[in-house]
Design an enzyme around this catalytic site. Structure first.
Site, PDB file in Angstrom:
ATOM      1  N   CYS A 101      34.552 118.805 -24.884  1.00  0.00           N
ATOM      2  CA  CYS A 101      34.389 117.320 -24.521  1.00  0.00           C
ATOM      3  C   CYS A 101      32.849 116.910 -24.101  1.00  0.00           C
ATOM      4  O   CYS A 101      32.037 116.377 -24.623  1.00  0.00           O
ATOM      5  CB  CYS A 101      35.531 116.978 -23.367  1.00  0.00           C
TER       6      CYS A 101
HETATM    7  N1  LIG Z   1      40.850 120.115 -24.360  1.00  0.00           N
HETATM    8  C1  LIG Z   1      40.394 119.238 -23.572  1.00  0.00           C
HETATM    9  O1  LIG Z   1      40.193 119.404 -22.476  1.00  0.00           O
HETATM   10  C2  LIG Z   1      40.185 117.658 -23.995  1.00  0.00           C
HETATM   11  C3  LIG Z   1      40.294 116.895 -22.881  1.00  0.00           C
HETATM   12  C4  LIG Z   1      40.256 115.461 -23.182  1.00  0.00           C
HETATM   13  C5  LIG Z   1      40.227 115.160 -24.606  1.00  0.00           C
HETATM   14  N2  LIG Z   1      40.013 116.007 -25.628  1.00  0.00           N
HETATM   15  C6  LIG Z   1      40.031 115.629 -27.056  1.00  0.00           C
HETATM   16  O2  LIG Z   1      41.519 115.673 -27.688  1.00  0.00           O
HETATM   17  C7  LIG Z   1      41.210 115.871 -28.930  1.00  0.00           C
HETATM   18  C8  LIG Z   1      42.026 117.346 -29.120  1.00  0.00           C
HETATM   19  O3  LIG Z   1      41.463 118.338 -28.562  1.00  0.00           O
HETATM   20  P1  LIG Z   1      42.214 119.667 -28.429  1.00  0.00           P
HETATM   21  O4  LIG Z   1      41.166 120.359 -27.283  1.00  0.00           O
HETATM   22  O5  LIG Z   1      43.766 119.486 -28.051  1.00  0.00           O
HETATM   23  O6  LIG Z   1      41.803 120.368 -29.612  1.00  0.00           O
HETATM   24  P2  LIG Z   1      42.423 121.785 -30.196  1.00  0.00           P
HETATM   25  O7  LIG Z   1      41.532 122.131 -31.402  1.00  0.00           O
HETATM   26  O8  LIG Z   1      42.895 122.818 -29.063  1.00  0.00           O
HETATM   27  O9  LIG Z   1      43.987 121.586 -31.032  1.00  0.00           O
HETATM   28  C9  LIG Z   1      43.795 120.562 -31.966  1.00  0.00           C
HETATM   29  C10 LIG Z   1      45.142 120.908 -32.922  1.00  0.00           C
HETATM   30  O10 LIG Z   1      45.106 119.972 -33.858  1.00  0.00           O
HETATM   31  C11 LIG Z   1      45.659 120.864 -35.005  1.00  0.00           C
HETATM   32  N3  LIG Z   1      45.323 120.039 -36.156  1.00  0.00           N
HETATM   33  C12 LIG Z   1      44.011 119.938 -36.857  1.00  0.00           C
HETATM   34  N4  LIG Z   1      44.275 118.975 -37.918  1.00  0.00           N
HETATM   35  C13 LIG Z   1      45.640 118.606 -38.202  1.00  0.00           C
HETATM   36  C14 LIG Z   1      46.513 118.166 -38.658  1.00  0.00           C
HETATM   37  N5  LIG Z   1      45.870 117.254 -39.965  1.00  0.00           N
HETATM   38  N6  LIG Z   1      47.786 118.027 -38.735  1.00  0.00           N
HETATM   39  C15 LIG Z   1      48.521 118.673 -37.728  1.00  0.00           C
HETATM   40  N7  LIG Z   1      47.464 119.331 -36.736  1.00  0.00           N
HETATM   41  C16 LIG Z   1      46.293 119.684 -36.898  1.00  0.00           C
HETATM   42  C17 LIG Z   1      44.667 122.063 -34.969  1.00  0.00           C
HETATM   43  O11 LIG Z   1      45.234 123.086 -35.652  1.00  0.00           O
HETATM   44  C18 LIG Z   1      44.833 122.376 -33.333  1.00  0.00           C
HETATM   45  O12 LIG Z   1      45.846 123.102 -33.032  1.00  0.00           O
HETATM   46  C19 LIG Z   1      39.746 116.122 -29.248  1.00  0.00           C
HETATM   47  O13 LIG Z   1      39.373 114.843 -29.791  1.00  0.00           O
HETATM   48  C20 LIG Z   1      39.173 116.321 -27.853  1.00  0.00           C
HETATM   49  O14 LIG Z   1      37.783 115.758 -27.948  1.00  0.00           O
HETATM   50  C21 LIG Z   1      40.267 117.290 -25.314  1.00  0.00           C
END
Ligand SMILES: NC(=O)c1ccc[n+]([C@@H]2O[C@H](COP(=O)([O-])OP(=O)(O)OC[C@H]3O[C@@H](n4cnc5c(N)ncnc54)[C@H](O)[C@@H]3O)[C@@H](O)[C@H]2O)c1
Length: 473
Positions: free
Chosen positions: A311
């Site tokens: 992030c």
């Molecule tokens: N990790 C954090 O601490 C955090 C905190 C706040 C916001 N975010 C935001 O949330 C969002 C997700 O982050 P995350 O950390 O969960 O990412 P991540 O990579 O852990 O998870 C994303 C998931 O989406 C799946 N994916 C991708 N394309 C797909 C599709 N078309 N259909 C189905 N599944 C699909 C991936 O395989 C993966 O498992 C990002 O925008 C991130 O910036 C993350």
């Protein structure tokens, strides 16, 4: 391929879903090109209130899995859609790959059928509300890569139906929901705010935070219309203690970017203060601790080896990119990024100087990096500054090993080998760099064994041992 308005509307009329509202929207009124006479917001709100709403989450990563489990724990039926088949297999086996989601919770919810995980987007036809939680990384040139959001939206289009709510959770630049997602969904011929509902709700998950979890962290919601906001608010209130509505999706997108830019800029400021204190031969940690005694108008941030995680090092670039389109340079963001990305180099230059004082060169030295996750007590390596430190040291000819009990399954990382934290290994290192201050390390014992320590986190501050051999940022 995106559907044209005509073909999508046609498909909407012809589709029979297993959902309770199928009959409602297969009426002649809807077949006439709209859903006049039906209050789809009211229908969806009633389903939310009587808890018969069926929720979907696209992307079961850190954010999506936590959200899906939180909704399912309230007894609501949740379907997770994930393209990574290995993740699906682990979930079906009752395992969790997200540290803050307990395996027993996943196991119980999967066994009870409250959480179903699939890789087939046809499941969307049966769902009343869908949260998109896909990644939003940066391209090589540090421009936003919203291809995952676009791909998920394309998958939703053929299944969008009246009475459905779509919520984007992925962090992104202001305007993504209304400029990128809305036009695609509107190609179905359905009216936003009347037939389907669209909102943005940023995730605020803080990995490893035992006090604030998904359930008790207030959640921002901004819809495309007031109706969209109200419906989305009702949905999230099923699982989240406090939901905060704002006036638009754009506002909600900006709220998230303010929060993360605030952190990036303040960390950049305090890192620069650390660089200044280094020149002035003042202990920056003592300065911050003393300043933090001021009961108003000061909030302590701490220096470190650089930014990490998915992030803080990424999100401000989304904002800067959007502003560049509007001929505006986001100066604070650029400056903070410049300072924060220079910190691994500063760490290495401190090591080089400390070895030099001992008549040693970094080339041929043996360096042990203690902690490689970007954050204390987590196993998350994404954007971790420890990885940059390893690469820079290797580039200067050092042999680098690392120890991190949270990523113990990794035997090597960028050419560095994982080693156990044994006395002979610590003693053999010319310098130990504490890059991450995990709480499962006995720092007093480790210090008593080490020849030289560079502490980037001030975790050794209260130690009685180590005088003369500990260097801080
Ligand atoms: N990790 C954090 O601490 C955090 C905190 C706040 C916001 N975010 C935001 O949330 C969002 C997700 O982050 P995350 O950390 O969960 O990412 P991540 O990579 O852990 O998870 C994303 C998931 O989406 C799946 N994916 C991708 N394309 C797909 C599709 N078309 N259909 C189905 N599944 C699909 C991936 O395989 C993966 O498992 C990002 O925008 C991130 O910036 C993350």
């Amino acid at each position: 391929m995106f559907l044209t308005g005509a073909s999508a509307s046609h498909r909407q009329r012809d589709r029979v879903t297993g959902g309770g509202t199928a009959g409602d929207y297969m009426t002649g009124e809807f077949a006439m090109g709209g859903s006049r006479g039906q209050d789809w917001g009211d229908i969806l709100t009633r389903k939310i209130k009587d808890r018969s709403v069926r929720i979907g989450v696209i992307g079961l990563g850190y954010v999506g899995l936590s959200l899906a489990v939180e909704f399912a724990k309230t007894g609501i039926q949740v379907t997770g859609i994930e393209i990574d088949t290995e993740k699906l297999a682990r979930l079906r086996a009752g395992e969790s790959y997200v540290q803050d989601v307990k395996p027993y919770e996943v196991k119980g919810l999967i066994a009870d059928g409250k959480l179903v995980v699939v890789d087939d987007y046809r499941a969307l036809s049966e769902l009343d509300a869908v949260s998109i939680c896909v990644p939003t990384p940066l391209s090589k040139t540090k421009d936003p890569d919203i291809s995952y959001i676009a791909a998920a939206t394309r998958e939703i289009v053929p299944h969008l139906h009246p009475g459905q709510l779509i919520v984007l959770e992925s962090t992104t630049y202001p305007g993504t929901t209304d400029e990128v997602i809305l036009p695609e969904l509107q190609q179905t011929g359905l009216q936003v705010g009347e037939e389907f509902f669209l909102a943005f709700s940023p995730e605020r998950i803080d990995p490893g935070n035992a006090q604030y979890r998904t359930q008790n962290t207030p959640k921002i919601i901004g819809g495309m219309t007031r109706r969209c906001t109200l419906v989305a608010k009702a949905l999230y209130e099923l699982a989240i203690a406090c939901v905060v509505p704002v006036s638009s999706a754009r506002t909600a997108e900006m709220v998230k970017l303010l929060e993360n830019t605030f952190r990036a800029v303040n960390i950049g400021l305090v890192n620069e203060v650390a660089l200044m204190c280094d020149r002035l031969k003042i202990d920056v940690w003592e300065v911050i601790e003393a300043a933090a005694t001021k009961p108003f108008g000061f909030m302590p941030f701490y220096p470190g080896p650089g930014l990490g995680g998915h992030c803080i090092p990424v999100d401000p670039y989304y904002l800067a990119w959007k502003l560049k389109m509007l001929d505006y340079k986001a100066r604070f963001i650029e400056l903070a990024a410049e300072i924060n990305t220079s910190m691994p180099w500063h760490v290495v230059s401190k090591v080089v100087d400390a070895l030099n004082d001992q008549r040693k060169s970094v080339k041929g030295s043996n360096i042990l990096v203690l902690g490689v996750a970007y954050k204390r007590n987590t196993n998350d390596l994404r954007e971790s500054p420890a990885l940059d430190i390893i690469k820079i040291l290797q580039g200067k000819g050092a042999t680098v090993t690392f120890h991190d009990a949270f990523v113990a399954e990794l035997t090597s990382l960028d050419g560095a080998t994982h080693v156990p934290l044994k006395p002979e290994i610590i003693r053999a290192a010319d310098c130990v760099i504490i890059a991450t201050d995990h709480s499962n390390v006995d720092y007093e014992w480790m210090t008593s064994q080490a020849q030289l320590i560079l502490d980037t986190r001030n975790v050794t501050k209260h130690l009685a041992v180590g005088n003369g051999k500990i260097i801080r940022l």
